[in-house]
Design an enzyme around this catalytic site. Sequence first.
Site, PDB file in Angstrom:
ATOM      1  CG  ASP A 384      -4.351  -4.224 -33.142  1.00 52.73           C
ATOM      2  OD1 ASP A 384      -5.273  -5.052 -33.132  1.00 52.73           O
ATOM      3  OD2 ASP A 384      -4.521  -2.994 -33.241  1.00 52.73           O
ATOM      4  CD  GLU A 420      -6.180  -7.774 -35.973  1.00 50.82           C
ATOM      5  OE1 GLU A 420      -7.303  -8.143 -35.589  1.00 50.82           O
ATOM      6  OE2 GLU A 420      -5.631  -6.740 -35.555  1.00 50.82           O
TER       7      GLU A 420
END
Length: 742
Positions: A384, A420
């Site tokens: 993330d 990401e």
Amino acid sequence: MQRQALGLVLDDFTITHRDELKRLLAGAAPRTGIMTDMKAWPGRPYPLGATHDGRGVNFALYSEHAERVDLVLVAGVGSRAESQTVTLPERTGPVWHGYLPDVGPGQLYGYRVHGPSEPDAGHRFNPHKLLLDPYARAIGRPLAWHDSLFGYVVGDGREDLSFSEADSAAHAPLGAVISGGFDWKQDRPPQIPWEETIIYETHVRGISKLHPEVPPDVRGTYLGLVSEPILRHLQTLGVTTLELLPVQAIMGDRQLAGRGLSNYWGYHPLNYFAPEPSYAARGPQTAVEEFKTMVRTLHAAGLEVIIDVVYNHTGEGNHLGPTVSFRGIDNRSYYKLTEHGRYYMDYTGTGNTLDPGNSYVLQLITDSLRYWVQEMRVDGFRFDLAAALAREFFDVNMLSAFFKIIQQDPVLSRVKLIAEPWDVGEGGYQVGNFPWLWAEWNGRYRDVVRRFWRGDRGVTGEFVTRIAGSSDLYALSGRRPYASINFVTAHDGFTLADLVSHEHKHNQANGEGNRDGTDQNYSLNCGTEGPSADPQILACREGLKRALAATLLLSQGVPMLLGGDELSRTQGGNNNAYCQDNAVAWYHWDLDERRRAFLEFVRRLIAFRREHASFHRRHFLIGEAVPDGRRDVVWLHPDGREMTQEDWEDPRRVLGMLLDGRLLRDTDARGNPLYDDTFLVLIAAGGEARFALPAPPRAGGWEPLLVVGDGAAEGPAPLHPPGGAVLLRPPALQVLRAVAAG
């Protein structure tokens, strides 16, 4: 436990202390091993955390600025006063440690860390707060929100400059000592090659919570995910790899709890080693065994497990957040602070950012990653806001220590790594810039595919670049098409059904005045916002869903499906359902005829992709002629000729992609050349067109294999002869295969 339906048996939960496990399953308190006359031996500084060796437990905690560290042993989950406190007797460098004989698995514990309380200098020590070990392997008791969890006096006008003397022991999360034993049987990781990977992003709880065939006592848990009905669905769907939203222990959010909501997605980490206890069917201390059972069962079914990890920040938030772990152990060391040490650098939008420039924070991250690979046996990670990990000071640096360590690590360099590739800080958008070992969520793919099918002009050129593998982003650095994780929808945003049913977000249920969530959705509603019974509107939406799904599964790169899209799952237009741990975000399995037809369509799409290497090549399409004049890809105008520069601006957005399967330039595992059929993919997004078919190889015809649009049947269709034409009415996508004459 309904063993037959689960396809599991209790013996699967094999650990060293079987009697202890039985007590846990029965709801009894764990064996604590607390002695009446506690004396700590010196112990060792490594490994960090609580390590059981069969005779006792070694405790080791990193805190560079602490002045004293007390270990607190708690007698049971409901205990408030029955505990013993032992000061760790040794400090080696910045690591405090001690060994307690006769303490064993099931022991609940926390720390009280003494040191300066100087917020302006970045120090927030408060020994009144019981703190969770960052290396705890299990959460023995979850956090319970209370004012005592905060290091300052809640409501005091001085805010975090005040000092709270309220004891948080009754409400703080507790670590639990584990044995680590588990019977993995004949477990082997599937090791799916990148080019054959098809990712299914899902939430552990959401996928099984409403399934009527899953036993009620395991719905929404690790065991529910591997119950027979869910496994059957995943296998018949044809995906290869599950990407699980965060499963590391989740902190939660007090403000959400006050509104009757929760941090459903889990991007609010409490701990990086312990699996989330609320996903365990039989209580917090069985979470480790149940997670391992889940992984082992998925592996046996041929499915990989990738977990979404959040090493960029913690759930402790900004300077007004609680003190439950890192902040109270050594705030100045764990977090990036501003020049004024009271405040936090925030590249994540959550209030704080971990500091991987600190070697011990970097060690925490890599120790955690190795633990999940070696002990929990996951097959990879999706990071993330990964750009935040590259910020050693302020700027993003892809040569940072984090990426260098991953590159040379003998464990981590061998698993799947997905970034990401952005954060919320300046210069944080880094799509295409990660090191060669990494794959990336390709946000540019998502946006242009949505815009192309929505009807935007001027995007056709980028559209074909993305469906061809995004060589402009990855080829120059020596990466392959599978560096691009292609997706049209993900947990963050509209579901596929909502993408074609809503032009605006509808997040009122989140309680934030519909201000949360992005406004840049590139969506459309086919004429009516939200639900509709109009046959024309429904036909438009079903056609767009099929066109989007087919685009995804026929693109070069790695496709990622949002879990539930194959079921036509809707969130009622909510594009930020992070706090909806309810029927808004859970999967619904009561499918009508329309939804069942779409599910079958997606199954056939996935099977088609897996069968044909032309659509998952290991090398980029180049479009250059070989000596006999053939090319691996040719882009065609509806007239049947090759596209010119002016054609790319055609507002009708109609084109053909001719793929020569004889020019794969790929080999199998033994080095033998691979060949495939020759395919013609016809696409019409903005206007009706009559597409003149090119002459097929070997003078045969074109066999329709997939027909989307204009209400056409999606099964077998008549052969198109040489020199024929196809009428395309958008949204249209057809796949035709060249067949030999006779």
